[in-house]
Design an enzyme around this catalytic site. Structure first.
Site, short mmCIF file in Angstrom:
data_model
loop_
_atom_site.label_atom_id
_atom_site.label_comp_id
_atom_site.label_asym_id
_atom_site.label_seq_id
_atom_site.Cartn_x
_atom_site.Cartn_y
_atom_site.Cartn_z
N GLY A 1 26.97 -30.08 5.84
CA GLY A 1 25.57 -29.67 5.96
C GLY A 1 25.11 -28.93 4.72
O GLY A 1 25.10 -27.70 4.68
N TYR A 2 24.75 -29.69 3.70
CA TYR A 2 24.29 -29.10 2.44
C TYR A 2 22.82 -29.43 2.17
O TYR A 2 21.95 -28.59 2.28
CB TYR A 2 25.16 -29.61 1.28
CG TYR A 2 26.41 -28.81 1.01
CD1 TYR A 2 27.07 -28.11 2.02
CD2 TYR A 2 26.98 -28.78 -0.26
CE1 TYR A 2 28.23 -27.39 1.76
CE2 TYR A 2 28.13 -28.07 -0.53
CZ TYR A 2 28.76 -27.38 0.48
OH TYR A 2 29.90 -26.69 0.22
N GLU B 1 35.80 -31.93 -3.54
CA GLU B 1 35.32 -33.28 -3.24
C GLU B 1 35.43 -34.18 -4.46
O GLU B 1 35.90 -35.31 -4.37
CB GLU B 1 33.86 -33.21 -2.78
CG GLU B 1 33.25 -34.59 -2.51
CD GLU B 1 31.74 -34.55 -2.30
OE1 GLU B 1 31.21 -35.52 -1.76
OE2 GLU B 1 31.11 -33.54 -2.69
#
Length: 391
Positions: free
Chosen positions: A126-127, A243
């Site tokens: 949730g960015y 990531e």
């Protein structure tokens, strides 16, 4: 155990335990849920998790494999030898797991990491928000701490796999009066609650891997605040480095594999004296192959440097920038080499591979946008890697 013994035992175990459907089955991340939802995939995940091999380098204390660099390299080589898919995949392994091991409390690690390793719990991110994508620090989703709980209200977008996820890691604004990069906290929340609404977003490729996620008095427990209150920006940036460092690092099977572009070109364009008949196609294939080989060597070098124990840094933006470009140009080239057969959306006149090539070409138009646009990666590289001035 010496490496030769480990290799022999690993080879025997993999051959006996990896289902055939989990071998030689490359897939795009958009299809990961379907690939890993089959009965064979669940059996494979459970077998690998029991040995800690879904996270082979993670500490044994949390259920990981505890492998050192050399042992892990042998493990990768044996996985590649039978073209086995990883036992599990996803944001839990690539992103939030490593972040919790660096920033989380021991209680948070014990509660969340084992379930990531076993695959019991899947995660989403949730960015980004409408209006807060490349300028992520301008996010406006609010979280108010009350009675040991953060009450969340706002919206996230491009939340990959949210419709399948059990938990989310999210950046939220906990001090609306602070400067843009301050007043942001990093929290974890259960997706199975009434305050969370998920709406998949259809793409031109025909799939819906991305979602809109709405919070209406959704709850994140205070115990699931990662690091300090209002200090989440540093955690969020570090997670993105993990990531980006998760760029392809699978060991290659020994021997010289056939060039997939050359195989496609010879099938659709033809060949003369063993060479692809079209010189322009040959040139494009050589350039693409050289770029991919250079990327593989760079990943290998950085992975070997990581043996020092340092967390990934800003150089991982190179992986995202170059990796996304390679992916986008790879799918475009595979479709282009097929000519009109690579532009088919549906119909009996096209083979399954031809349809996949077209959908892959359409799908990968977004690769250089999601997960941080190429423009953002170039800014990071110029400032933090090359040390160039702002002006």
């Amino acid at each position: 155990m010496n490496l030769d013994t480990f290799r022999a035992e690993t080879r025997e175990w993999l051959e006996a335990n990896c289902p055939q459907s989990m071998r030689n089955n490359p897939f795009h991340f958009e299809d990961a849920h379907e690939v890993y939802s089959t009965d064979d995939a669940i059996v494979w995940r459970d077998r690998m998790a029991a040995k800690g091999w879904t996270a082979p380098t993670w500490p044994k204390a949390y259920g990981g494999g505890g492998m050192d660099y050399d042992t892990h390299r042998v493990f990768q080589e044996e996985m590649a030898a039978i073209k086995a898919l990883p036992g599990a995949t996803g944001m839990g392994l690539a992103m939030i797991g490593p972040t919790l091991m660096e920033y989380g409390t021991e209680e948070q690690r014990q509660r969340h990491i084992p379930k990531i390793i076993t695959g019991e719990v899947t995660w989403c991110q949730g960015y980004s928000e409408p209006g807060s994508g490349s300028d992520l620090a301008s996010l406006q989703t609010k979280a108010v701490l009350k009675d040991g709980k953060f009450v969340l209200n706002g919206q996230k977008i491009w939340t990959s796999g949210a419709q399948h996820a059990d938990w989310m890691f999210a950046l939220v604004r906990t001090d609306p009066n602070a400067a843009k990069h301050d007043g942001i906290s990093f929290v974890l929340l259960d997706m199975h609650q009434s305050g969370v609404t998920i709406k998949p977003i259809p793409l031109i490729s025909g799939s819906s891997p991305f979602c809109e996620t709405f919070f209406d008095d959704a709850v994140a427990l205070e115990e699931d605040l990662v690091s300090e209150l209002n200090k989440g920006w540093s955690v969020g940036k570090r997670l993105l480095q993990y990531e980006r460092s998760a760029a392809p690092s699978r060991a290659k099977k020994k021997g010289k594999p056939a060039n997939p572009y050359a195989l496609t070109a010879k099938e659709y364009i033809g060949e003369i004296d063993g060479k692809i008949a079209d010189s322009e196609a040959r040139e494009k294939i050589v350039k693409q192959t050289m770029l991919e080989k250079s990327m593989q060597l760079t990943v290998k070098r950085v992975f070997e440097e990581s043996k020092s124990g340092k967390a990934p840094g800003a150089t991982t933006s190179i992986f995202k920038l170059v990796g996304s470009t390679i992916s986008k140009e790879s799918s475009a080239l595979q479709s282009e080499l097929r000519g009109t057969a690579g532009a088919g959306w549906e119909g009996d006149s096209f083979t399954e591979k031809e349809l996949d090539a077209c959908r892959g070409w359409l799908r990968d138009r977004a690769v250089t946008i999601y997960g941080g646009t190429n423009e953002v990666q170039m800014n990071i590289i110029s400032k933090r890697v090359l040390g160039l001035p702002d002006k």
